[in-house]
Write a protein that holds these residues in place. Structure first.
Motif, mmCIF file in Angstrom:
data_model
loop_
_atom_site.group_PDB
_atom_site.id
_atom_site.type_symbol
_atom_site.label_atom_id
_atom_site.label_comp_id
_atom_site.label_asym_id
_atom_site.label_seq_id
_atom_site.Cartn_x
_atom_site.Cartn_y
_atom_site.Cartn_z
ATOM 1 N N TRP A 101 -14.769 -10.175 -34.105
ATOM 2 C CA TRP A 101 -14.582 -11.238 -35.092
ATOM 3 C C TRP A 101 -13.240 -11.107 -35.816
ATOM 4 C CZ3 TRP A 101 -19.065 -8.594 -34.099
ATOM 5 C CH2 TRP A 101 -20.117 -9.346 -33.588
ATOM 6 N N CYS A 102 -12.321 -10.308 -35.233
ATOM 7 C CA CYS A 102 -10.965 -10.145 -35.767
ATOM 8 C C CYS A 102 -10.981 -9.668 -37.219
ATOM 9 C CB CYS A 102 -10.169 -11.447 -35.638
ATOM 10 S SG CYS A 102 -9.681 -11.818 -33.933
ATOM 11 N N ILE A 103 -11.872 -8.730 -37.529
ATOM 12 C CA ILE A 103 -11.880 -8.105 -38.847
ATOM 13 C C ILE A 103 -10.890 -6.946 -38.810
ATOM 14 C CG2 ILE A 103 -13.285 -6.899 -40.552
ATOM 15 C CD1 ILE A 103 -15.701 -8.397 -39.486
ATOM 16 N N ARG A 104 -9.799 -7.096 -39.545
ATOM 17 C CA ARG A 104 -8.684 -6.148 -39.580
ATOM 18 C C ARG A 104 -7.892 -6.153 -38.275
ATOM 19 N NH1 ARG A 104 -10.754 -0.631 -42.695
ATOM 20 N NH2 ARG A 104 -11.357 -1.654 -44.664
ATOM 21 N N GLU A 105 -8.581 -6.080 -37.149
ATOM 22 C CA GLU A 105 -7.890 -6.035 -35.860
ATOM 23 C C GLU A 105 -8.727 -6.751 -34.814
ATOM 24 O OE1 GLU A 105 -5.829 -2.732 -32.878
ATOM 25 O OE2 GLU A 105 -7.345 -2.121 -34.330
ATOM 26 N N PHE A 108 -9.351 -5.998 -28.244
ATOM 27 C CA PHE A 108 -8.580 -5.946 -27.003
ATOM 28 C C PHE A 108 -9.493 -5.421 -25.907
ATOM 29 C CE2 PHE A 108 -6.466 -2.873 -24.199
ATOM 30 C CZ PHE A 108 -5.635 -3.719 -23.491
ATOM 31 N N ARG A 109 -9.480 -6.104 -24.756
ATOM 32 C CA ARG A 109 -10.300 -5.679 -23.625
ATOM 33 C C ARG A 109 -9.403 -5.428 -22.423
ATOM 34 N NH1 ARG A 109 -11.964 -10.149 -27.116
ATOM 35 N NH2 ARG A 109 -14.223 -10.050 -27.402
ATOM 36 N N GLU A 110 -9.769 -4.427 -21.657
ATOM 37 C CA GLU A 110 -9.028 -4.118 -20.434
ATOM 38 C C GLU A 110 -10.005 -3.641 -19.367
ATOM 39 O OE1 GLU A 110 -5.834 -0.788 -18.842
ATOM 40 O OE2 GLU A 110 -5.543 -1.668 -20.837
ATOM 41 N N ARG A 111 -9.832 -4.171 -18.171
ATOM 42 C CA ARG A 111 -10.639 -3.730 -17.028
ATOM 43 C C ARG A 111 -9.725 -3.541 -15.825
ATOM 44 N NH1 ARG A 111 -16.209 -6.482 -15.051
ATOM 45 N NH2 ARG A 111 -16.887 -5.308 -16.890
ATOM 46 N N THR A 112 -9.930 -2.438 -15.109
ATOM 47 C CA THR A 112 -9.172 -2.140 -13.899
ATOM 48 C C THR A 112 -10.136 -2.008 -12.732
ATOM 49 O OG1 THR A 112 -7.419 -1.012 -15.134
ATOM 50 C CG2 THR A 112 -7.602 -0.522 -12.785
ATOM 51 N N TRP A 113 -9.905 -2.840 -11.712
ATOM 52 C CA TRP A 113 -10.705 -2.790 -10.493
ATOM 53 C C TRP A 113 -9.952 -2.029 -9.401
ATOM 54 C CZ3 TRP A 113 -10.544 -7.469 -13.225
ATOM 55 C CH2 TRP A 113 -11.775 -8.017 -13.606
ATOM 56 N N GLU A 114 -10.704 -1.483 -8.481
ATOM 57 C CA GLU A 114 -10.146 -0.906 -7.269
ATOM 58 C C GLU A 114 -10.405 -1.871 -6.113
ATOM 59 O OE1 GLU A 114 -11.804 2.923 -6.615
ATOM 60 O OE2 GLU A 114 -11.110 3.746 -8.534
ATOM 61 N N PHE A 219 -6.626 -10.696 -24.665
ATOM 62 C CA PHE A 219 -6.316 -10.662 -26.089
ATOM 63 C C PHE A 219 -6.768 -11.968 -26.737
ATOM 64 C CE2 PHE A 219 -3.043 -8.797 -23.450
ATOM 65 C CZ PHE A 219 -2.814 -7.546 -23.979
ATOM 66 N N ASN A 220 -6.983 -11.928 -28.031
ATOM 67 C CA ASN A 220 -7.034 -13.161 -28.804
ATOM 68 C C ASN A 220 -5.614 -13.691 -28.945
ATOM 69 O OD1 ASN A 220 -9.686 -11.819 -29.659
ATOM 70 N ND2 ASN A 220 -9.838 -13.850 -30.573
ATOM 71 N N ARG A 221 -5.451 -14.993 -28.800
ATOM 72 C CA ARG A 221 -4.106 -15.562 -28.806
ATOM 73 C C ARG A 221 -3.346 -15.220 -30.085
ATOM 74 N NH1 ARG A 221 -2.406 -20.420 -26.207
ATOM 75 N NH2 ARG A 221 -4.589 -20.989 -25.959
ATOM 76 N N ILE A 222 -4.041 -15.238 -31.234
ATOM 77 C CA ILE A 222 -3.355 -14.998 -32.501
ATOM 78 C C ILE A 222 -2.878 -13.559 -32.619
ATOM 79 C CG2 ILE A 222 -4.638 -16.797 -33.691
ATOM 80 C CD1 ILE A 222 -6.423 -14.651 -34.864
ATOM 81 N N ALA A 223 -3.472 -12.649 -31.845
ATOM 82 C CA ALA A 223 -3.097 -11.240 -31.935
ATOM 83 C C ALA A 223 -2.260 -10.787 -30.754
ATOM 84 C CB ALA A 223 -4.351 -10.367 -32.032
#
Length: 228
Positions: A101-105, A108-114, A219-223
């Motif tokens: 909910w973008c409280i303070r920060e 960010f999500r990241e996923r790496t597939w093989e 990412f959220n666009r604003i961040a």
């Protein structure tokens, strides 16, 4: 012996005095009223108990799934539903931090597939999956970054920005260790480095050769500018 006088019973046409009604005892009436009140209370209590049991049995699974869905990250749930070939997503690793909910920060999500195929083929599969999921190309300064090996592209949908990076997996070639010994003619042995045949010469491909890795960062666009 003299018989007792017989008094006539009062009938419809009787004008004489009527016998006084027998008054019921007040404690008896109170006891019966209290008994009826207690029976009604017990009946209501049984109905309420049965209703609570039904709500608990029916509502427990619903509550469990509702809590699970509320706690599950919607972005990772969407990535799980991408229409990818089996060879393009043999395994994956996730990473996330920040607040949904973008409280303070913002999160960010990241996923790496093989992937078991090369980067170009894998990139084409992921681009098709992105378009099918409703993502569109997003071109802004700094995205995709310059000087990155492989295939890098930026996408956007709703309030999210996605960075797709597909590159060849590290290909390690382990040389076969040569056996150093005297030569038949007595000449000194050759240099071990020169004498060591390569893995390709021995027909042994190194691990990671011909495979690739695909990483998405959401990412959220604003961040986005702050994180980038």
């Amino acid at each position: 012996m003299r018989r007792p006088p017989v008094h006539p019973r009062p009938g419809p046409g009787w004008d004489g005095p009527r016998p006084a009604p027998v008054a019921r005892s007040r404690p008896v009436r109170l006891a019966r009223a209290e008994l009826r009140r207690q029976l009604r209370y017990v009946a209501r209590l049984r109905v309420a108990t049965l209703a609570l049991i039904v709500i608990a049995v029916v509502g427990a699974p619903v509550g469990f799934f509702a809590i699970r869905e509320a706690a599950r990250d919607p972005i990772f749930a969407e990535l799980d539903g991408w229409n990818l070939p089996d060879w393009a997503a043999t395994d994956h690793q996730d990473e996330a931090y920040g607040s949904r909910w973008c409280i303070r920060e913002c999160r960010f999500r990241e996923r790496t597939w093989e992937s078991s195929k090369d980067a170009a083929t894998t990139n084409a599969a992921y681009v098709a999956a992105l378009k099918q999921a409703g993502w569109v190309i997003w071109q802004v300064p700094g995205c995709p970054p310059e000087g990155v090996d492989g295939h890098d592209s930026c996408w956007q949908r709703d309030e999210y920005v996605l960075d797709l990076w597909v590159r060849d997996a590290p290909c390690e070639i382990t040389p076969v260790r040569p056996t150093v010994g005297p030569t038949p003619d007595g000449s000194p042995p050759a240099d071990p480095v020169e004498a060591a045949p390569s893995a390709e010469a021995n027909g042994i491909p190194g691990p990671g050769c011909g495979t690739s890795l695909a990483t998405v960062k959401v990412f959220n666009r604003i961040a986005y500018q702050q994180v980038a």
